[in-house]
Design a protein around this motif. Sequence first.
Motif, PDB file in Angstrom:
ATOM      1  N   GLU A  62       0.841  -1.191   0.000  1.00 20.06           N
ATOM      2  CA  GLU A  62       0.000   0.000   0.000  1.00 20.06           C
ATOM      3  C   GLU A  62       0.887   1.256   0.000  1.00 20.06           C
ATOM      4  OE1 GLU A  62      -2.983  -0.009   3.076  1.00 20.06           O
ATOM      5  OE2 GLU A  62      -3.279   2.154   2.864  1.00 20.06           O
ATOM      6  N   ALA A  63       1.957   1.193   0.762  1.00 17.58           N
ATOM      7  CA  ALA A  63       2.863   2.343   0.848  1.00 17.58           C
ATOM      8  C   ALA A  63       3.466   2.650  -0.523  1.00 17.58           C
ATOM      9  CB  ALA A  63       3.952   2.099   1.872  1.00 17.58           C
ATOM     10  N   ILE A  64       3.794   1.588  -1.267  1.00 23.07           N
ATOM     11  CA  ILE A  64       4.372   1.787  -2.598  1.00 23.07           C
ATOM     12  C   ILE A  64       3.377   2.537  -3.493  1.00 23.07           C
ATOM     13  CG2 ILE A  64       5.081   0.560  -4.705  1.00 23.07           C
ATOM     14  CD1 ILE A  64       6.282  -1.600  -2.751  1.00 23.07           C
ATOM     15  N   ARG A  65       2.101   2.214  -3.319  1.00 20.00           N
ATOM     16  CA  ARG A  65       1.076   2.865  -4.138  1.00 20.00           C
ATOM     17  C   ARG A  65       0.725   4.258  -3.617  1.00 20.00           C
ATOM     18  NH1 ARG A  65      -1.188  -2.455  -3.799  1.00 20.00           N
ATOM     19  NH2 ARG A  65      -2.622  -1.706  -2.192  1.00 20.00           N
ATOM     20  N   GLU A  66       0.603   4.366  -2.290  1.00 19.38           N
ATOM     21  CA  GLU A  66       0.063   5.600  -1.704  1.00 19.38           C
ATOM     22  C   GLU A  66       1.136   6.620  -1.292  1.00 19.38           C
ATOM     23  OE1 GLU A  66      -3.221   5.970  -1.600  1.00 19.38           O
ATOM     24  OE2 GLU A  66      -3.538   3.936  -2.394  1.00 19.38           O
ATOM     25  N   HIS A  67       2.321   6.116  -0.945  1.00 16.50           N
ATOM     26  CA  HIS A  67       3.367   7.036  -0.460  1.00 16.50           C
ATOM     27  C   HIS A  67       4.677   6.809  -1.192  1.00 16.50           C
ATOM     28  CE1 HIS A  67       0.598   7.904   2.840  1.00 16.50           C
ATOM     29  NE2 HIS A  67       0.458   6.591   2.976  1.00 16.50           N
TER      30      HIS A  67
ATOM     31  N   VAL B 199       8.738   5.896   0.074  1.00 16.61           N
ATOM     32  CA  VAL B 199       9.316   4.588  -0.235  1.00 16.61           C
ATOM     33  C   VAL B 199      10.543   4.753  -1.123  1.00 16.61           C
ATOM     34  CG1 VAL B 199       8.908   2.356  -1.333  1.00 16.61           C
ATOM     35  CG2 VAL B 199       7.113   3.407   0.057  1.00 16.61           C
ATOM     36  N   GLN B 200      10.420   5.603  -2.118  1.00 18.86           N
ATOM     37  CA  GLN B 200      11.560   5.779  -3.028  1.00 18.86           C
ATOM     38  C   GLN B 200      12.754   6.389  -2.317  1.00 18.86           C
ATOM     39  OE1 GLN B 200       9.220   7.526  -6.458  1.00 18.86           O
ATOM     40  NE2 GLN B 200      10.772   6.422  -7.606  1.00 18.86           N
ATOM     41  N   LYS B 201      12.465   7.237  -1.345  1.00 16.95           N
ATOM     42  CA  LYS B 201      13.554   7.884  -0.627  1.00 16.95           C
ATOM     43  C   LYS B 201      14.292   6.904   0.283  1.00 16.95           C
ATOM     44  CE  LYS B 201      14.581  11.869   2.295  1.00 16.95           C
ATOM     45  NZ  LYS B 201      14.011  13.005   3.040  1.00 16.95           N
TER      46      LYS B 201
ATOM     47  N   ASP C 184       5.163  -8.753   0.781  1.00 15.20           N
ATOM     48  CA  ASP C 184       4.515  -7.775   1.639  1.00 15.20           C
ATOM     49  C   ASP C 184       5.344  -7.510   2.865  1.00 15.20           C
ATOM     50  OD1 ASP C 184       2.568  -5.871   2.292  1.00 15.20           O
ATOM     51  OD2 ASP C 184       1.035  -7.141   1.394  1.00 15.20           O
ATOM     52  N   GLY C 185       4.739  -6.878   3.828  1.00 12.18           N
ATOM     53  CA  GLY C 185       5.485  -6.445   4.987  1.00 12.18           C
ATOM     54  C   GLY C 185       4.847  -5.160   5.462  1.00 12.18           C
ATOM     55  N   SER C 186       5.480  -4.510   6.390  1.00 10.17           N
ATOM     56  CA  SER C 186       4.862  -3.327   6.964  1.00 10.17           C
ATOM     57  C   SER C 186       5.659  -2.072   6.648  1.00 10.17           C
ATOM     58  CB  SER C 186       4.753  -3.480   8.485  1.00 10.17           C
ATOM     59  OG  SER C 186       3.955  -4.597   8.782  1.00 10.17           O
ATOM     60  N   PHE C 187       4.927  -0.989   6.616  1.00  6.88           N
ATOM     61  CA  PHE C 187       5.547   0.316   6.427  1.00  6.88           C
ATOM     62  C   PHE C 187       5.072   1.229   7.545  1.00  6.88           C
ATOM     63  CE2 PHE C 187       5.425   4.690   4.950  1.00  6.88           C
ATOM     64  CZ  PHE C 187       6.718   4.855   4.461  1.00  6.88           C
ATOM     65  N   VAL C 188       6.013   1.900   8.144  1.00  7.65           N
ATOM     66  CA  VAL C 188       5.655   2.811   9.225  1.00  7.65           C
ATOM     67  C   VAL C 188       6.376   4.136   9.020  1.00  7.65           C
ATOM     68  CG1 VAL C 188       5.716   3.223  11.723  1.00  7.65           C
ATOM     69  CG2 VAL C 188       5.385   0.895  10.866  1.00  7.65           C
ATOM     70  N   TYR C 189       5.623   5.204   9.158  1.00 11.55           N
ATOM     71  CA  TYR C 189       6.245   6.525   9.175  1.00 11.55           C
ATOM     72  C   TYR C 189       5.685   7.276  10.369  1.00 11.55           C
ATOM     73  CZ  TYR C 189       7.266  11.375   8.148  1.00 11.55           C
ATOM     74  OH  TYR C 189       7.691  12.682   8.260  1.00 11.55           O
ATOM     75  N   ILE C 190       6.568   7.720  11.225  1.00 10.58           N
ATOM     76  CA  ILE C 190       6.132   8.500  12.388  1.00 10.58           C
ATOM     77  C   ILE C 190       6.571   9.943  12.141  1.00 10.58           C
ATOM     78  CG2 ILE C 190       6.168   8.704  14.922  1.00 10.58           C
ATOM     79  CD1 ILE C 190       5.261   5.962  14.072  1.00 10.58           C
ATOM     80  N   PRO C 191       5.604  10.852  12.127  1.00 11.02           N
ATOM     81  CA  PRO C 191       5.948  12.236  11.772  1.00 11.02           C
ATOM     82  C   PRO C 191       6.754  12.942  12.863  1.00 11.02           C
ATOM     83  CG  PRO C 191       3.659  12.099  12.436  1.00 11.02           C
ATOM     84  CD  PRO C 191       4.184  10.695  12.431  1.00 11.02           C
TER      85      PRO C 191
END
Lengths: 250, 483, 444
Positions: B158-163, B167-169, B192-199
Amino acid sequence: MALIEIQNLHASVDGKEILKGVDLVIEPGTVHALMGPNGTGKSTLSNIISGRPGYQVTEGRILLNGEDIADMEPDQRANAGIFLAFQYPVEIPGVASSTFLKAAINAKRRFQGLGEIDAMEFLKLVKGKAKELGIRDDMLKRPVNVGFSGGEKKRADILQMALLQPQFAILDETDSGLDIDALRVVSEGVNSLRTADRSFLVITHYQRLLSYIVPDVVHVFAGGKIVRSGGPELAEELEAKGYADYVSAA
Amino acid sequence: MVATESTIQTVKDIERYKYGFETDIESDRAPKGLSEDIVRFISAKKEEPEWMLEWRLKAYRHWLTMEEPQWASLHYPPIDYQDSYYYAAPKRREDGPKSLDEVDPELLATYEKLGIPLKEQEALAGVAVDAVFDSVSVATTYKKKLNDLGVIFCSISEAIREHPELVQKYLGSVVPQADNFFSCLNSAVFTDGSFVYIPKGLRCPMELSTYFRINEKNTGQFERTLIIADEGAYVSYLEGCTAPQRDENQLHAAVVELVTLDDAEIKYSTVQNWYPGDENGKGGIYNFVTKRAACRGRNSKVMWTQVETGSAITWKYPSCILQGDGSVGEFYSVAITNNRQQADTGTKMIHLGKNTRSKIISKGISAGRSEQTYRGQVRIAAKASGARNFTQCDSLLIGDQCGAHTVPYIESRNPSARTEHEATASRISDDQLFYCMQRGLSAEEAVGLIVNGFCKEVLQTLPMEFAVEAQKLVNISLEGSVG
Amino acid sequence: MSVVLSEIPVVTAATGLSPVLPGGHLPWLTGLRQAALAAFQQQGLPHRRTEAFKYSFAALGVVGKLDFVPALIAGDATLEALPAALPAFDGHKVVLLNGSYAPHLSDRAALPAGVEVQPLASLLARQPERLEGLLGSLVQYDEQPFAALASGLVDDGVVVLLEAGTVIDRPLHIVSITLTPGDAPVMAQPRLLIKAGAGSTATILESHVALGETETLSLPVAEILVEPNARLTHVKVRNDTARALHVASRTVKVLAGGIYQAFALSLGGAVARDDIAVELAGEQAEAHLNGAYAARDYQHMDTTIHMDHAVPNGRSSQVYKGVLADHGRGVFQGKVTVRKGAQHTDGQQLHKALLLSESAEVDVKPELKIYADDVTCSHGAACGELDDEALFYLRARGLDEATARDLLIEGFLDDVVEQVENDAIRTVLAGLVRAWLDARQEVA
């Protein structure tokens, strides 16, 4: 029936005979003192009664309430009521004293067919007994015997005795390394546990402890067996004369 | 000696695999084997943008030129990379589950058996869960609540599609594709797997958790996790792993990348309990995992805690690259191997910045005919003035048929840096065992208690939710609450 | 990355030498040399993937680049008297010059009965049967290319045979000097074979010194058998000139109740490597390896130890300390193996390093490989700089910074030098440490 009956006990370590025919009868509600020079097998006797591995009983037997305990594991003996207060309590890093006490109490309760002790009840029980023995709460959080002073270790052992309520307790040189205050606390703790059906075997080198814990019977241990028995006055005699006579005789 | 035998039995009991059930859900699988077509298939299934497909293909082409590493103290038959499925997803509704209600009830039942706090009542525990079942992310709970805080917690797909910008960074910036054989394979085929970003500035109020489970036969699982803690952010992340009992070996090759910016902190905890194989070494997961953190920011911190009890083969070295001045890396590990299990695990602490600090506490317990190696590296670069490292590695051997090895590499190039390393190997002392038994504990209980004590320094770093499961795994009761 | 073997001059030379070496007519010896050369050919020089040389392969790369000529071909080196760099030491003395026995510098006259100290070449000529099955029986070639190369060329050295129960009154001093006779870099392979018979007691001081301004390559190979209840003390001192390369390999086997006590002091040279493998092969055997090293300029010093507990009830310890100044680089790799069944093993190891400069480096790899449960094994490693508090304490007592630092460095090394029991040897070692510090001061 005697609580403990030791009949002609011979035992060895690595093929070397240490006990050479020990006979001892301990009735319920009595305190026996076992005195003697160092290195004659007093600690060996306590280790064998409590089932420590590494000793070979070559002859004789030990009866607890008339039952031979030869085939019992150390924990079975403990749950059957034998308690050993160690000369050198071992350190167990990482295991909080309270966790350890709870595990021991629950082991005993399981043996008695009871369920595990309720957390609140345990807390109340332990804190109460600890206070009586002058053991601070923070000691209960520390790992078993780790960093304890000599006196603290012995007090922790007596606390265990008070919680486990054994039928028969062996105090193996409990007085060694204790200052006079600690000695008094420990002795008071033991005295408070004296009942009509609980017995003690107090192993000591010095008479000092016996002026706090007054024995019913005193035995002189030398050369791997009991060489003389008598009343409390025997302890005083030993204090005055020393063990020289017995050492040469044995 | 009786005590020794019961000690061994205890360890067997500890290790008896509780999670060996299998869920029967018709799955959607790619054909067996690995090729560019399979990589394209996976990318297409994931509806990935072109750049992602290119990234994968680049990794795949490079992987073809690489050789499997041989330096670890591990012995296993050659892995046939063409004999595995690289994509297996449970069949699902056309649009995928949008909430827990839409998740296959049998899946939920599986998670319940696993003790995963996926349901509503777990809101109380403050855990948000992303569950990865074979190869796809099933559901992420509390998405809304996290969204409101600005936290992104979703599947990597989902992160690849939405963010894509995030992800590229960061994808591959900590563990480059070509870093090693297994990370390269993962880069090509991760599903798959998880993606987390904490602002910036946010201390994530709940623990984030992912459960990984391999279910399909002959399935490789290649998950990819990427966690970014922006300046001043904090997150505690939990990862659990289980797999059903199977006779054949299954491959698991994950990559986890963590990035912390200035003053950020990530606490990453793992309880790894993949199926270890039976007592004769049949079956079990081959676990080849690359986990690495880049402490890029000043005073940032990463803390790895792992409890490794599963897998037939474990090859895993969660590491920290301490780039930011004053950054801190910690590694706490308990590894238990039994029967024919083999584990080669440890960490790397690479000190690049000034006043960087690292701490390594490793507790290894070997039993049965298992082999365990702690392998670690502490490197102090010339510019890492004032760096500090402390390492303690203790091995406990249970029985005389197992092996325990310690292989640390300590490389220091700065005079003001200080490194300290200590390692011990021993067995449970007879005196401790007798002491416990004299107080009425059975040999099993005594061993459980002593082993627990041995591991305590590590177990106490786990978040409560995991500590309970971990302690169960080490056969112990919770520390008393006296005082 | 790897060197093409046929291009290494030493190997080319070695292959043709075998028949003309001492004992060239002996099939067992020829077989030994050929097997060793084959092992070398097969391994080549250490490279990036040679784990045992992980931190030293690069420094030793020079071996493959220079045209080292075996001493036998290079011609006789001459030396009138023992050099000043050598510890002045009163004891029985055997001197090797480029690996060959130098009678005019040796003194074997006063050896007590039961002690035989023989040049290897002459024993091979006179009584080769006494060496068959002994020479080459302990040395290992696995990841030891230099030991293999040296064994392929083995020609001379010292054989020490102690009869059962013998006690040597004074230490035996074995001196190995490497010196280029002409301009070409020379290579020598001094061989040492010690058999300490049952119950014997001896102290051996082994000194190595390279002289001159040309590169030298010394490849000492020692095989040491400590028979039951023997007690062997073995001190090695290396004090080389700037361009010396020294790659030593020592294999020790200790039988039941035997005690092997070793100390090593390593100073000077360009690159030095000490490889020590000890097998505790009998019960109640003990081995204690201690050492100190100090590197400055671009010196590279590597100590690699394998302590192998093969049977139960063995005891071993290792304490090494290193000081790294300038661009000096220290390497310590210490492996303790406890084999299956070797219960009641006690194996301890400690390495401490002091880094004195921004450019110094130390790489440590202590290793435990344990296959028995009833053991007490540990290792410790610490690297850092001088203790600020200690430094301040000394300065508060009026010492200037340089003196205070020197005193602390000296104390750091002397702490391990103190472990040497023999007073005379200990004094020599402490003197060398002091001289190293003084020389450093002058440079500064």
